[in-house]
Scaffold this active site. Sequence first.
Site: not given
Length: 465
Positions: A10, A14, A18, A21, A42, A44, A47, A409
């Site tokens: 795609t 994400c 998200c 699946r 790019r 999503c 999300c 300290d």
Amino acid sequence: MTVYSAVVTTGVYCRPGCGARPLADNVRTFDLAASAEAAGFRACLRCRPYRMVGSVPWDAPELVCRAVRLIIDGALDDGGTEAALAARLGWSGRHLRRMFLEHLGLTPDQLARSRRTHFARRLLDDTDLAVADVAFASGFGSLRQFNRAMRETFRDTPNGLRGRRRRADRLVTDGGLAIRLGFTPPYDWDAMLASLDARRVPGVESVDIAERCYRRVIMLDGDPGVLEVRPGGDDHLLLVAHLPYWEGLIHVVERIRHALGLDADPEALPHLGSDLLLSPLLRARPGLRVAGAWAPFEVGVRAAIRVRCGREETTEQLARLVKEHGVEVPGLPHGLSHAFPSPEVLAEAGLEVEGPFAQAVASGQIRLDGSMALEDLAAAVEAVPGFDRTAARHLAMRLGERDAFPDGDPLVRRALNKLDPALTDIRKAADAWRPWRALAAQHLIAHARTLPGQPRDAEQPSAAA
């Protein structure tokens, strides 16, 4: 740390959690959103991973980590170059670029551009600023550069992206500009507020415990502004900025994020939580963070005074210092009245205590921008009259050095003696907490303050920054 999932089929990446699946064979993972974008993916639309602030892998080389810190502070904005950035760190531009490609999968310039576009996208979602104001607030030098970068990253124009924002994103406030400061839970705002209150500079900062609000005066190129931070939600604080102009707003947001310890590496909790000594402390205060600094020079000046004085006297001296040498900003509420003086002003004031530190900073002998390695920074600070090893490492902690450990300290030692009376070598024990010894020290100090018989001002002067 955050791992982004990118789907080859795609072309979308994400954030964790998200609902998508995809098949595991089609997924590539990236440590940074910018790395996924550099590989051609790019964001999503569901999300919206650009709304998260990712972190560099904890085991990345120190050169890469310091360069990323300088990029976040704006080293590559306003005409900054990779070669100049590398030179600040003592390396060549070619070597820095190679290290970024090897460990992050992108160049320094690509990281800086991704950071600007993501910030701009959040402003388009959350505010009603004009597109031109968004461009310059995000560190872009021109509208043409801004439009091109947004198209390349998000495949749409700024106006088109604003048209797709969600109704719940828009923030409205009575005066000022409201911005979300996201964080990875857990985060203990009340503990951070108490820490800020204990170390506040009168006139410059104010803390309202009842309102759970932190305020401070800042200067932008000679013009004053005021920042207010209060709780906003389970995963963010709410910043309201009252500024003379919006140009460079991205730098203001990054600096206040650092001051509030919002960018802590999530990997630190499981690492330190597996330690037998520290695990009870982390379970008791899982949201404790190391306080950073809006202006590192302020922290150093406070440390210079604190080395010689108790806490209350330090606060009184800071109040006088600000009143005599700071920039007066009349008409402000909540006890705010001045901006903190610059290193150059204090270097020329002939002050016995603060003067040597101010002179070292003004001359470049001490660089407080994160470009110095921890041990080099500590050595330079210790060379200033009055500073010792413990004070130098407390200062380094506030500057964001995650592995700084003030082993001298008294509170650190008291906590460790209570947790393990047989412990004799504190430095050796602390080696197991690398590279997050600053957070370990913060938990030890917080624990020591809860022990029976702990006086109110238990820290020795040399132990507090």
